[in-house]
Design a protein around this motif. Structure first.
Motif, mmCIF file in Angstrom:
data_model
loop_
_atom_site.group_PDB
_atom_site.id
_atom_site.type_symbol
_atom_site.label_atom_id
_atom_site.label_comp_id
_atom_site.label_asym_id
_atom_site.label_seq_id
_atom_site.Cartn_x
_atom_site.Cartn_y
_atom_site.Cartn_z
ATOM 1 N N LYS A 200 -12.030 61.119 25.813
ATOM 2 C CA LYS A 200 -11.015 62.138 25.572
ATOM 3 C C LYS A 200 -10.163 62.331 26.831
ATOM 4 O O LYS A 200 -10.686 62.331 27.945
ATOM 5 C CB LYS A 200 -11.655 63.472 25.176
ATOM 6 N N CYS A 203 -9.686 66.438 29.466
ATOM 7 C CA CYS A 203 -10.885 67.277 29.421
ATOM 8 C C CYS A 203 -11.120 67.959 30.763
ATOM 9 O O CYS A 203 -10.835 67.399 31.830
ATOM 10 C CB CYS A 203 -12.108 66.446 29.059
ATOM 11 N N ALA A 221 -11.878 70.592 25.802
ATOM 12 C CA ALA A 221 -10.949 69.537 25.382
ATOM 13 C C ALA A 221 -9.884 70.131 24.466
ATOM 14 O O ALA A 221 -9.978 71.284 24.019
ATOM 15 C CB ALA A 221 -11.707 68.418 24.668
#
Length: 258
Positions: A200, A203, A221
């Motif tokens: 991701k 984050c 996130a």
């Protein structure tokens, strides 16, 4: 060959986590059976078995309800909210509910309860007892804990038999210092995150908690928050052992997480 199943890292038991929440204090509220009324006591203290001493204004409506209620006590629930050591966008990390019966102790017993609380957790509001404030006592029947590790019921005997985590009173200051003065620690811990979280973008890894068995992280996130536990190599019982176990996590890239 069969597929490999990831093992969930070891965590303190439900009873141990519940005792840690109670030991930290946190925010308390008495919740009525209809779930609509919430009364915040001036002071609260929970015993090992879940029995709680509550200080309220003498003229509070709840005091009147208890005094005029059944001799066995007024059914009620005490909710303890456990919050993260740093400012998170979702600060609540655990809840503990104690269900039981509220009773109003007599003057002699109330003074004894106040002295007992003062020995364990001195507080100036205890001086208000008999001067605009009175005590209520919650007799526990059952408890429920809910946090990132899971949700489960507890009996008073289970609570009484457990001990709070050795770091439950120290973790706030330690984790706050770690985030402010050593943010590189969390950059190093990021490599232990599950692959989907590592991929991701944008984050932010924040400290959520630490106990004798591991460190808990909150990954903030764009699609929401994710709580992750990183297990220690072995249980830590002292501050020196805790520092050593965190050092192993920072320096070793091969650790299980969930």
């Amino acid at each position: 060959m069969g597929s490999t199943r990831l093992r969930r890292p070891l965590a303190p038991s439900n009873a141990e986590r519940a005792r840690s929440i109670a030991s930290r204090g946190g925010h308390a509220a008495v919740v009525g059976l209809d779930q609509t009324q919430r009364v915040v006591p001036l002071l609260h203290h929970m015993d090992p078995d879940g029995a709680a001493t509550l200080l309220l204004p003498t003229d509070h409506e709840l005091m009147t309800c208890v005094r005029e209620g059944p001799r066995s006590g007024l059914p009620a629930m005490l909710e303890l909210t456990d919050t993260a050591p740093v400012a998170l966008r979702e600060p609540v990390r655990g809840l503990l509910w104690i269900s039981g019966w509220l009773v109003a102790p007599g003057p002699t017993y109330a003074r004894r309860l106040a002295l007992d609380v003062a020995e364990k957790r001195p507080h100036p509001r205890l001086l208000d007892l008999g001067h605009g404030a009175s005590l209520l006592r919650l007799r526990p029947g059952s408890a429920v804990i809910a946090d990132a590790e899971g949700t489960g019921p507890l009996a008073p005997a289970e609570l009484s038999a457990a001990s709070p985590d050795p770091f439950c009173q120290l973790e706030n200051g330690w984790l706050q210092h770690l985030e402010e003065a050593h943010p590189d620690v969390f950059s190093s811990l990021a490599r232990h995150l599950p692959e989907p979280l590592r991929q991701k973008s944008g984050c932010r890894i924040r400290p959520l908690g630490v106990d004798r068995l591991g460190i808990r992280l909150r990954v903030e996130a764009e699609d929401g928050d994710h709580d992750v536990r990183l297990a220690f190599e072995s249980s830590a019982d002292t501050a020196e052992q805790l520092r050593a176990q965190v050092g192993l996590l920072v320096g070793c890239p091969f650790r299980a997480a969930h």
